[in-house]
Structure formats: structure tokens, C-alpha cells
Design a protein around this motif. Structure first.
Motif, mmCIF file in Angstrom:
data_model
loop_
_atom_site.group_PDB
_atom_site.id
_atom_site.type_symbol
_atom_site.label_atom_id
_atom_site.label_comp_id
_atom_site.label_asym_id
_atom_site.label_seq_id
_atom_site.Cartn_x
_atom_site.Cartn_y
_atom_site.Cartn_z
ATOM 1 N N CYS A 82 -10.834 -22.167 1.671
ATOM 2 C CA CYS A 82 -11.544 -22.952 2.667
ATOM 3 C C CYS A 82 -10.703 -23.042 3.934
ATOM 4 O O CYS A 82 -9.502 -22.781 3.916
ATOM 5 N N ARG A 123 -11.245 -28.052 9.456
ATOM 6 C CA ARG A 123 -11.827 -28.080 10.809
ATOM 7 C C ARG A 123 -10.783 -28.035 11.923
ATOM 8 O O ARG A 123 -11.083 -27.630 13.031
ATOM 9 N N GLU A 182 -15.282 -32.072 -2.658
ATOM 10 C CA GLU A 182 -15.221 -32.385 -1.227
ATOM 11 C C GLU A 182 -14.896 -31.162 -0.374
ATOM 12 O O GLU A 182 -15.382 -31.041 0.744
ATOM 13 N N GLU A 183 -14.067 -30.255 -0.889
ATOM 14 C CA GLU A 183 -13.603 -29.139 -0.073
ATOM 15 C C GLU A 183 -14.367 -27.841 -0.288
ATOM 16 O O GLU A 183 -14.190 -26.901 0.475
ATOM 17 N N GLU A 208 -24.425 -27.704 -1.121
ATOM 18 C CA GLU A 208 -24.042 -27.690 0.286
ATOM 19 C C GLU A 208 -22.673 -28.342 0.466
ATOM 20 O O GLU A 208 -22.360 -29.349 -0.177
ATOM 21 N N PRO A 245 -19.963 -30.684 1.528
ATOM 22 C CA PRO A 245 -20.005 -32.060 2.043
ATOM 23 C C PRO A 245 -19.416 -32.145 3.451
ATOM 24 O O PRO A 245 -18.566 -31.337 3.831
ATOM 25 N N ASP A 246 -19.847 -33.123 4.209
ATOM 26 C CA ASP A 246 -19.397 -33.292 5.589
ATOM 27 C C ASP A 246 -18.086 -34.077 5.626
ATOM 28 O O ASP A 246 -18.070 -35.259 5.962
ATOM 29 N N TYR A 247 -17.013 -33.405 5.246
ATOM 30 C CA TYR A 247 -15.670 -33.995 5.309
ATOM 31 C C TYR A 247 -14.845 -33.158 6.278
ATOM 32 O O TYR A 247 -15.349 -32.782 7.326
ATOM 33 N N GLU A 248 -13.626 -32.822 5.904
ATOM 34 C CA GLU A 248 -12.726 -32.135 6.832
ATOM 35 C C GLU A 248 -12.788 -30.612 6.780
ATOM 36 O O GLU A 248 -12.188 -29.937 7.590
ATOM 37 N N GLU A 277 -14.314 -26.921 7.259
ATOM 38 C CA GLU A 277 -15.250 -26.210 8.137
ATOM 39 C C GLU A 277 -16.117 -25.215 7.370
ATOM 40 O O GLU A 277 -17.326 -25.153 7.559
ATOM 41 N N LYS A 278 -15.473 -24.416 6.500
ATOM 42 C CA LYS A 278 -16.236 -23.414 5.764
ATOM 43 C C LYS A 278 -15.483 -23.011 4.499
ATOM 44 O O LYS A 278 -14.293 -23.225 4.356
#
Length: 147
Positions: free
Chosen positions: A31, A34, A62-63, A106, A108-111, A113-114
Motif C-alpha cells: 500500500c 497518502r 484499515e490499510e 472498498e 477504508p477512508d484512512y491514511e 492512498e491505494k
């Protein structure tokens, strides 16, 4: 100088973080954070009241968004020093896991980016003195126990 050591086990209260080297359809899971343009394996620090296994599961989700997987403890490892050496720095301990992921949701909207799936270790790693050693340990584990 950065030093990485491996242990069979250690007192649970010394484990500060969990790192999860993961595979999905025979590809390694990496991963990107961001705030960085480098690749890393999922992992992070233990939260108060959390077991190290709970830390591994939380960080993997989370990642990466991984929701179905088999998770295996590989070993305890420690790091002393930093990428930029600090004399007398404290030795910190973490648990290394391997995850064989079968399904993601999907991200999760944490730290993060991809998430990417690669055949081999990328050259631009966030922790270039640590991650190759962890990958090597997991590959040894796989040859020995999972096959």
C-alpha cells in the motif's frame, strides 16, 4: 545503523506494533500512504487495550480493505535505530504476521492512498532497511509451514 532482530516470542506487553506481509492470488500486497510515494506492507501500532492479534486484524483491514483471510503469526521482531541513525535509540518490538487474503472490500477512508498487488518487492520502499528482511522471514515461513 538500523538493526533488525528476530525472536521466537517475547512478553506480550513489549509488542508495540503488528506488521502483516500479505498475499492475494499469488501476488504480494503493498500500500501507499497518502503522504508518501513509497510502498509498504500493512501494519501499525497497537492501541490501548488491544491484543496484538486485534492490532494485526484492524491494521490489515484499515490499510487494505481485506475482509476474508487466513492470518498466521510468523515471529516477533525488533528494530533498534532509525533510517537516520540515532545513537542509543530504544529497541522496539513488533509481531510479524502473514495473511493469505481471499477477499477485499472498498479501501477504508484512512491514511492509505491505494493498494497494489505485485510479483516482487518494489524498489521504492517506505522502510528499505526493514521490509526486505521481513519479507525474507515470511518467505522462509511459507516454505517451511504453508507450502
Amino acid at each position: 545503523m538500523l538493526e533488525v532482530k528476530f525472536y521466537e516470542n517475547i512478553e506480550d506487553e513489549l509488542l508495540e506494533f503488528a506488521v502483516i506481509v500479505s498475499r492475494y492470488h499469488s501476488k504480494w500486497v503493498f500500500c501507499t500512504h497518502r503522504e508518501r510515494n513509497t510502498y509498504e506492507v500493512p501494519g501499525g501500532h497497537r492501541e490501548p487495550g488491544e491484543t496484538i492479534l486485534e492490532t494485526a486484524k484492524r491494521e490489515l483491514y484499515e490499510e487494505t480493505g481485506a475482509v476474508e483471510y487466513s492470518l498466521y503469526p510468523v515471529c516477533v521482531y525488533s528494530v533498534k535505530g532509525k533510517e537516520q541513525e540515532i545513537e542509543g535509540s530504544k529497541e522496539t518490538y513488533g509481531m510479524l504476521y502473514f495473511a493469505e487474503v481471499s477477499r477485499f472490500e472498498e479501501l477504508p477512508d484512512y491514511e492509505i492512498e491505494k493498494v497494489v498487488f505485485l510479483d516482487e518487492l518494489p524498489s521504492n520502499l517506505t522502510y528499505p532497511f526493514i521490509q526486505p528482511k521481513l519479507m525474507e522471514k515470511v518467505i522462509q515461513f511459507l516454505y517451511k509451514f504453508i507450502k
